[in-house]
Design a protein around this motif. Structure first.
Motif, mmCIF file in Angstrom:
data_model
loop_
_atom_site.group_PDB
_atom_site.id
_atom_site.type_symbol
_atom_site.label_atom_id
_atom_site.label_comp_id
_atom_site.label_asym_id
_atom_site.label_seq_id
_atom_site.Cartn_x
_atom_site.Cartn_y
_atom_site.Cartn_z
ATOM 1 N N TYR A 111 25.900 48.527 -7.597
ATOM 2 C CA TYR A 111 25.895 47.561 -8.696
ATOM 3 C C TYR A 111 26.174 48.234 -10.041
ATOM 4 O O TYR A 111 25.707 47.781 -11.081
ATOM 5 N N TYR A 112 26.956 49.305 -10.021
ATOM 6 C CA TYR A 112 27.347 49.974 -11.263
ATOM 7 C C TYR A 112 26.114 50.270 -12.128
ATOM 8 O O TYR A 112 26.090 50.027 -13.334
ATOM 9 N N THR A 113 25.097 50.833 -11.451
ATOM 10 C CA THR A 113 23.785 50.987 -12.063
ATOM 11 C C THR A 113 23.246 52.398 -11.824
ATOM 12 O O THR A 113 23.544 53.018 -10.807
ATOM 13 N N ASP A 114 22.490 52.901 -12.781
ATOM 14 C CA ASP A 114 21.670 54.084 -12.528
ATOM 15 C C ASP A 114 20.500 53.618 -11.667
ATOM 16 O O ASP A 114 19.528 53.037 -12.164
ATOM 17 N N MET A 115 20.621 53.842 -10.377
ATOM 18 C CA MET A 115 19.752 53.196 -9.402
ATOM 19 C C MET A 115 18.302 53.663 -9.515
ATOM 20 O O MET A 115 18.031 54.818 -9.850
ATOM 21 N N LYS A 116 17.381 52.754 -9.231
ATOM 22 C CA LYS A 116 15.961 53.092 -9.207
ATOM 23 C C LYS A 116 15.699 54.174 -8.154
ATOM 24 O O LYS A 116 15.018 55.162 -8.417
ATOM 25 N N PHE A 117 16.254 53.970 -6.967
ATOM 26 C CA PHE A 117 16.142 54.946 -5.888
ATOM 27 C C PHE A 117 17.560 55.262 -5.406
ATOM 28 O O PHE A 117 18.061 54.649 -4.465
ATOM 29 N N SER A 135 18.106 35.966 -11.536
ATOM 30 C CA SER A 135 17.921 34.825 -10.642
ATOM 31 C C SER A 135 18.097 35.223 -9.187
ATOM 32 O O SER A 135 17.382 34.730 -8.308
ATOM 33 N N ARG A 136 19.034 36.122 -8.936
ATOM 34 C CA ARG A 136 19.224 36.577 -7.556
ATOM 35 C C ARG A 136 17.987 37.323 -7.072
ATOM 36 O O ARG A 136 17.554 37.154 -5.929
ATOM 37 N N MET A 137 17.415 38.140 -7.914
ATOM 38 C CA MET A 137 16.189 38.846 -7.542
ATOM 39 C C MET A 137 15.045 37.869 -7.292
ATOM 40 O O MET A 137 14.150 38.114 -6.474
ATOM 41 N N ASN A 138 15.077 36.741 -7.985
ATOM 42 C CA ASN A 138 14.039 35.732 -7.816
ATOM 43 C C ASN A 138 14.293 34.803 -6.643
ATOM 44 O O ASN A 138 13.518 33.874 -6.415
ATOM 45 N N GLY A 139 15.405 35.026 -5.915
ATOM 46 C CA GLY A 139 15.622 34.253 -4.707
ATOM 47 C C GLY A 139 16.907 33.469 -4.637
ATOM 48 O O GLY A 139 17.330 33.071 -3.548
ATOM 49 N N LEU A 140 17.585 33.203 -5.769
ATOM 50 C CA LEU A 140 18.822 32.435 -5.746
ATOM 51 C C LEU A 140 19.962 33.297 -5.215
ATOM 52 O O LEU A 140 20.318 34.316 -5.812
ATOM 53 N N ASN A 141 20.511 32.912 -4.064
ATOM 54 C CA ASN A 141 21.629 33.655 -3.451
ATOM 55 C C ASN A 141 21.278 35.114 -3.171
ATOM 56 O O ASN A 141 22.153 35.972 -3.174
ATOM 57 N N ASN A 142 20.014 35.405 -2.947
ATOM 58 C CA ASN A 142 19.609 36.798 -2.725
ATOM 59 C C ASN A 142 19.571 37.092 -1.230
ATOM 60 O O ASN A 142 18.560 36.853 -0.562
ATOM 61 N N PHE A 143 20.699 37.614 -0.731
ATOM 62 C CA PHE A 143 20.780 37.942 0.688
ATOM 63 C C PHE A 143 20.519 39.426 0.934
ATOM 64 O O PHE A 143 20.693 39.915 2.031
ATOM 65 N N ALA A 178 15.802 48.535 -4.367
ATOM 66 C CA ALA A 178 16.145 49.958 -4.409
ATOM 67 C C ALA A 178 17.060 50.282 -5.581
ATOM 68 O O ALA A 178 17.006 51.379 -6.139
ATOM 69 N N ILE A 179 17.870 49.314 -5.982
ATOM 70 C CA ILE A 179 18.811 49.530 -7.086
ATOM 71 C C ILE A 179 18.131 49.319 -8.443
ATOM 72 O O ILE A 179 18.234 50.149 -9.348
ATOM 73 N N PHE A 180 17.431 48.183 -8.585
ATOM 74 C CA PHE A 180 16.930 47.768 -9.895
ATOM 75 C C PHE A 180 15.423 47.948 -10.076
ATOM 76 O O PHE A 180 14.931 47.833 -11.201
ATOM 77 N N GLY A 181 14.681 48.222 -9.007
ATOM 78 C CA GLY A 181 13.234 48.094 -9.076
ATOM 79 C C GLY A 181 12.851 46.641 -8.865
ATOM 80 O O GLY A 181 13.677 45.811 -8.473
ATOM 81 N N ASP A 182 11.612 46.284 -9.121
ATOM 82 C CA ASP A 182 11.246 44.875 -8.935
ATOM 83 C C ASP A 182 11.728 44.054 -10.137
ATOM 84 O O ASP A 182 12.206 44.587 -11.138
ATOM 85 N N VAL A 183 11.606 42.727 -10.016
ATOM 86 C CA VAL A 183 12.212 41.853 -11.016
ATOM 87 C C VAL A 183 11.593 42.044 -12.395
ATOM 88 O O VAL A 183 12.268 41.853 -13.422
ATOM 89 N N SER A 184 10.333 42.456 -12.464
ATOM 90 C CA SER A 184 9.706 42.690 -13.770
ATOM 91 C C SER A 184 10.348 43.867 -14.481
ATOM 92 O O SER A 184 10.368 43.916 -15.726
ATOM 93 N N GLU A 185 10.871 44.829 -13.717
ATOM 94 C CA GLU A 185 11.580 45.965 -14.320
ATOM 95 C C GLU A 185 13.000 45.585 -14.719
ATOM 96 O O GLU A 185 13.563 46.137 -15.666
ATOM 97 N N LEU A 186 13.597 44.650 -13.991
ATOM 98 C CA LEU A 186 14.975 44.245 -14.247
ATOM 99 C C LEU A 186 15.090 43.335 -15.460
ATOM 100 O O LEU A 186 15.922 43.558 -16.348
ATOM 101 N N GLU A 187 14.274 42.296 -15.502
ATOM 102 C CA GLU A 187 14.404 41.299 -16.570
ATOM 103 C C GLU A 187 14.119 41.925 -17.933
ATOM 104 O O GLU A 187 13.119 42.598 -18.130
ATOM 105 N N GLY A 188 15.050 41.737 -18.857
ATOM 106 C CA GLY A 188 14.895 42.299 -20.193
ATOM 107 C C GLY A 188 15.269 43.760 -20.304
ATOM 108 O O GLY A 188 15.044 44.388 -21.330
ATOM 109 N N SER A 189 15.885 44.306 -19.247
ATOM 110 C CA SER A 189 16.315 45.704 -19.253
ATOM 111 C C SER A 189 17.813 45.784 -19.516
ATOM 112 O O SER A 189 18.512 44.769 -19.593
#
Length: 257
Positions: free
Chosen positions: A79-85, A151-159, A166-177
């Motif tokens: 995801y073009y991200t500095d991954m959490k793990f 929204s995907r982390m919260n369940g919308l279209n999250n397959f 592993a990429i973003f951490g949990d949604v609390s770490e993602l939102e607002g980052s």
């Protein structure tokens, strides 16, 4: 047009990485005002790699007509991200890759000559670059991008819930980052310099259509101008092939052609 398939060692990632580059051969006729080539960084989707645009579209022919270099890197499923793990792919993409590309090829370092686009996961990556570094990119384009990642982390279209954690951490770490495009739009609103041009499209039958509508609404609410195209289409190359032509026609390419 020269197609260059390149492998090099990335110090950021500590591994060998692949890119494809399309370089206009008649550069004396196709260079920009800076004396070097304008460049489009063209990003792949989740299940693809740096060969995808070459294999599934006529990007070589379209780019030759415009006199623009195209650089297509491979970033796995990061995801073009500095991954959490995992590995720091965003740092590679935003910092190391442009330096290597300009050392290897006659690529301009001017903001006016630098563009980024991508489809699906690559659309997210393209907007992330444009929103994060408005001083570096003149334009960014998303084709069917996964833009509302919270929204995907919260369940919308999250397959892929475990992979996204592993990429973003949990949604609390993602939102607002800095991985949240909606947060980056808020930051861009306050940016006082020249803002990039943005282009967005998504087919109405695409499973990411609602993601795109949410992003568009936020951009409108913030007064961020986004050129938007709607219409029928699914999440496939039948949609992306003609749309990449629209992107190239939309880009503010300055050449001597």
């Amino acid at each position: 047009m020269a197609l260059i398939q390149c492998q090099f060692y990335s110090e950021t990632l500590s591994l060998s990485i692949g890119i494809n580059a399309l370089i206009p051969q008649h550069s004396a006729l196709q260079i920009s005002g800076s004396g070097k080539l304008p460049v489009l960084y063209l990003l792949h989707g989740l299940s693809a790699d740096h060969t995808d645009w070459i294999r599934h579209s006529s990007i070589e022919r379209y780019a030759e007509e415009k006199g623009i270099a195209v650089v297509m890197p491979s970033v796995g499923r990061s995801y073009y991200t500095d991954m959490k793990f995992g590995s720091p792919y965003f740092t590679f993409l935003s910092e190391e890759l442009p330096q290597i590309v300009r050392a290897l090829f006659p690529i301009s370092d001017r903001r006016e000559d630098t563009f980024v686009a991508g489809m699906s996961m690559g659309g997210y990556g393209a907007f992330k670059l444009g929103l994060s570094f408005p001083e570096r990119y003149a334009a960014a384009a998303s084709l069917s991008g996964g833009l509302d990642i919270v929204s995907r982390m919260n369940g919308l279209n999250n397959f892929q819930p475990h992979e996204l954690i592993a990429i973003f951490g949990d949604v609390s770490e993602l939102e607002g980052s800095t991985n949240d495009l909606f947060y980056l739009m808020d930051k861009l609103k306050a940016y006082e310099g020249n803002k990039p041009m943005f282009y967005q499209c998504c087919g109405t039958e695409d499973f990411l259509y609602q993601d795109n509508q949410a992003f568009r609404k936020r951009a409108i609410d913030l007064g961020i101008e986004v050129a938007y195209e709607d219409g029928r289409g699914e999440h496939d190359w039948n949609y992306w092939e003609p749309k990449i032509q629209s992107v190239l026609n939309w880009l503010p390419i300055e050449t001597n052609l």
